[in-house]
Design a protein around this motif. Structure first.
Motif, mmCIF file in Angstrom:
data_model
loop_
_atom_site.group_PDB
_atom_site.id
_atom_site.type_symbol
_atom_site.label_atom_id
_atom_site.label_comp_id
_atom_site.label_asym_id
_atom_site.label_seq_id
_atom_site.Cartn_x
_atom_site.Cartn_y
_atom_site.Cartn_z
ATOM 1 N N VAL A 139 6.140 5.017 -1.954
ATOM 2 C CA VAL A 139 5.301 4.399 -2.983
ATOM 3 C C VAL A 139 5.287 2.894 -2.764
ATOM 4 O O VAL A 139 6.267 2.315 -2.267
ATOM 5 C CB VAL A 139 5.834 4.736 -4.388
ATOM 6 C CG1 VAL A 139 5.755 6.235 -4.644
ATOM 7 C CG2 VAL A 139 7.257 4.242 -4.571
ATOM 8 N N PRO A 140 4.206 2.228 -3.118
ATOM 9 C CA PRO A 140 4.189 0.757 -3.014
ATOM 10 C C PRO A 140 5.124 0.137 -4.047
ATOM 11 O O PRO A 140 5.155 0.548 -5.211
ATOM 12 C CB PRO A 140 2.728 0.406 -3.272
ATOM 13 C CG PRO A 140 2.180 1.556 -4.025
ATOM 14 C CD PRO A 140 2.911 2.765 -3.544
ATOM 15 N N ILE A 141 5.885 -0.832 -3.614
ATOM 16 C CA ILE A 141 6.856 -1.472 -4.507
ATOM 17 C C ILE A 141 6.326 -2.767 -5.118
ATOM 18 O O ILE A 141 6.974 -3.340 -5.992
ATOM 19 C CB ILE A 141 8.166 -1.769 -3.754
ATOM 20 C CG1 ILE A 141 7.926 -2.800 -2.643
ATOM 21 C CG2 ILE A 141 8.763 -0.492 -3.190
ATOM 22 C CD1 ILE A 141 9.191 -3.266 -1.964
ATOM 23 N N CYS A 142 5.162 -3.221 -4.670
ATOM 24 C CA CYS A 142 4.642 -4.478 -5.198
ATOM 25 C C CYS A 142 4.149 -4.340 -6.635
ATOM 26 O O CYS A 142 3.922 -5.355 -7.305
ATOM 27 C CB CYS A 142 3.504 -4.993 -4.307
ATOM 28 S SG CYS A 142 4.066 -5.591 -2.695
ATOM 29 N N ASN B 140 0.801 -1.224 0.000
ATOM 30 C CA ASN B 140 0.000 0.000 0.000
ATOM 31 C C ASN B 140 0.835 1.274 0.000
ATOM 32 O O ASN B 140 0.333 2.336 -0.415
ATOM 33 C CB ASN B 140 -0.931 0.018 1.222
ATOM 34 C CG ASN B 140 -1.831 -1.198 1.268
ATOM 35 O OD1 ASN B 140 -2.319 -1.668 0.238
ATOM 36 N ND2 ASN B 140 -2.041 -1.728 2.463
ATOM 37 N N GLY B 141 2.056 1.229 0.469
ATOM 38 C CA GLY B 141 2.860 2.443 0.575
ATOM 39 C C GLY B 141 2.368 3.336 1.701
ATOM 40 O O GLY B 141 1.540 2.935 2.536
ATOM 41 N N ASN B 142 2.882 4.550 1.720
ATOM 42 C CA ASN B 142 2.473 5.539 2.718
ATOM 43 C C ASN B 142 2.518 6.914 2.053
ATOM 44 O O ASN B 142 3.595 7.444 1.747
ATOM 45 C CB ASN B 142 3.406 5.497 3.933
ATOM 46 C CG ASN B 142 2.861 6.264 5.108
ATOM 47 O OD1 ASN B 142 2.163 7.262 4.948
ATOM 48 N ND2 ASN B 142 3.180 5.802 6.317
ATOM 49 N N GLU B 143 1.339 7.465 1.824
ATOM 50 C CA GLU B 143 1.270 8.746 1.123
ATOM 51 C C GLU B 143 1.854 9.887 1.942
ATOM 52 O O GLU B 143 2.471 10.805 1.398
ATOM 53 C CB GLU B 143 -0.186 9.051 0.762
ATOM 54 C CG GLU B 143 -0.794 8.067 -0.227
ATOM 55 C CD GLU B 143 -2.227 8.398 -0.564
ATOM 56 O OE1 GLU B 143 -2.751 9.390 0.033
ATOM 57 O OE2 GLU B 143 -2.827 7.691 -1.400
#
Length: 225
Positions: A184-187, A176-179
Motif C-alpha cells: 500500500v502507498p505510505i504517503c 503509488n504502492g504496488n497492487e
C-alpha cells in the motif's frame, strides 16, 4: 746720411671692394676646414614590456573556466539541500495511543541512505574542487587540471545518478504502492516523510544536470586546446 724707412705692405685684390669675395694670393695656403663634430652615438635602449598574465587568445577558455566555477557553486546548494532533506525526513505516526506508533525513517531504506551519502560526498567534492577551478580561471592554458577535474566530475556524476535513480524508485513506490505485491502507498499517512524525500530526489537530479554540464564543458575546453 741714409735713413731707413719702414716698408708698408698693402694687400692687392683682384676685384674691387664690394664686388664679391677677393681671390687669395697664389702662395697662400687654404685654411683647413674645422673638424666635423663626431656623430652623436645613438644608444639603443631595449623597451621593456610588462608581462601579461592574461592573453587575448585565452578569452574563450577563461570564460568557460569562469562558467565552470559558477556551476560548481550552483551545484553545491541542491546537493546540500538533498542531504539535509533526506537526513531529516524521519516521521512518527501515532495510532490511538502513544504506545502504538509507526515510524518512517530514511535509514530503513537503503536507497535513501545511499542518496544521503552520495549527496554529502558530491557536496564535499565540489568544495574541494573550487580552488582547482579558480586556478584554471587564472591560467586557462593548463590542461592537466582540466583533465583531472573531468575524470573526477565523471565519477561523481555516475555515483550521484545511481543514488538519485534508486531513491526515485522508492519514492514512486511510497506514493503509488504496488497492487500486485499488496504494497500500500505510505504517503497517505506519512506526508512529511514523502515530501522531504521527494524534494531530495528533485534536488539530486538538478545536481546531476549541473554535473552533466560540467563534464560537457570540460570536454569541450580540452578538445579546443
Amino acid at each position: 746720411m741714409s735713413t731707413s724707412e719702414a716698408a708698408t705692405v698693402l694687400p692687392v685684390y683682384d676685384v674691387a671692394p664690394g664686388q664679391g669675395e677677393p681671390s687669395k694670393a697664389p702662395g697662400a695656403a687654404a685654411p683647413s676646414a674645422p673638424p666635423a663634430a663626431p656623430a652623436a652615438a645613438t644608444k639603443t635602449t631595449a623597451r621593456s614590456f610588462p608581462m601579461r598574465l592574461f592573453h587575448r587568445s585565452d578569452r574563450g577558455s577563461r570564460c568557460m573556466a569562469f562558467l565552470d566555477f559558477l556551476l560548481r557553486i550552483a551545484a553545491f546548494g541542491p546537493l546540500l539541500a538533498a542531504a539535509i532533506a533526506t537526513g531529516t525526513s524521519d516521521e512518527t505516526l501515532s495510532v490511538f495511543t502513544e504506545f502504538y506508533q509507526f515510524r518512517a525513517r530514511f535509514d530503513d531504506f537503503p536507497a535513501f541512505l545511499f542518496l544521503l551519502v552520495a549527496s554529502a560526498v558530491a557536496a564535499g567534492y565540489l568544495v574541494l574542487s573550487l580552488p582547482f577551478s579558480a586556478v584554471i580561471v587564472l591560467r586557462p592554458q593548463t590542461t592537466i587540471l582540466r583533465f583531472l577535474l573531468l575524470v573526477s566530475d565523471t565519477i561523481v556524476l555516475a555515483l550521484l545518478t545511481a543514488a538519485a535513480a534508486a531513491a526515485t524508485a522508492i519514492v514512486a513506490l511510497a506514493h503509488n504502492g504496488n497492487e500486485r505485491a499488496n504494497w500500500v502507498p505510505i504517503c497517505m499517512q506519512f506526508h512529511g516523510f514523502c515530501q522531504r524525500t521527494s524534494g531530495a530526489v528533485v534536488a539530486s537530479f538538478l545536481s546531476v544536470f549541473i554535473f552533466v554540464l560540467l563534464v560537457v564543458l570540460a570536454a569541450f575546453a580540452i578538445r579546443k586546446r
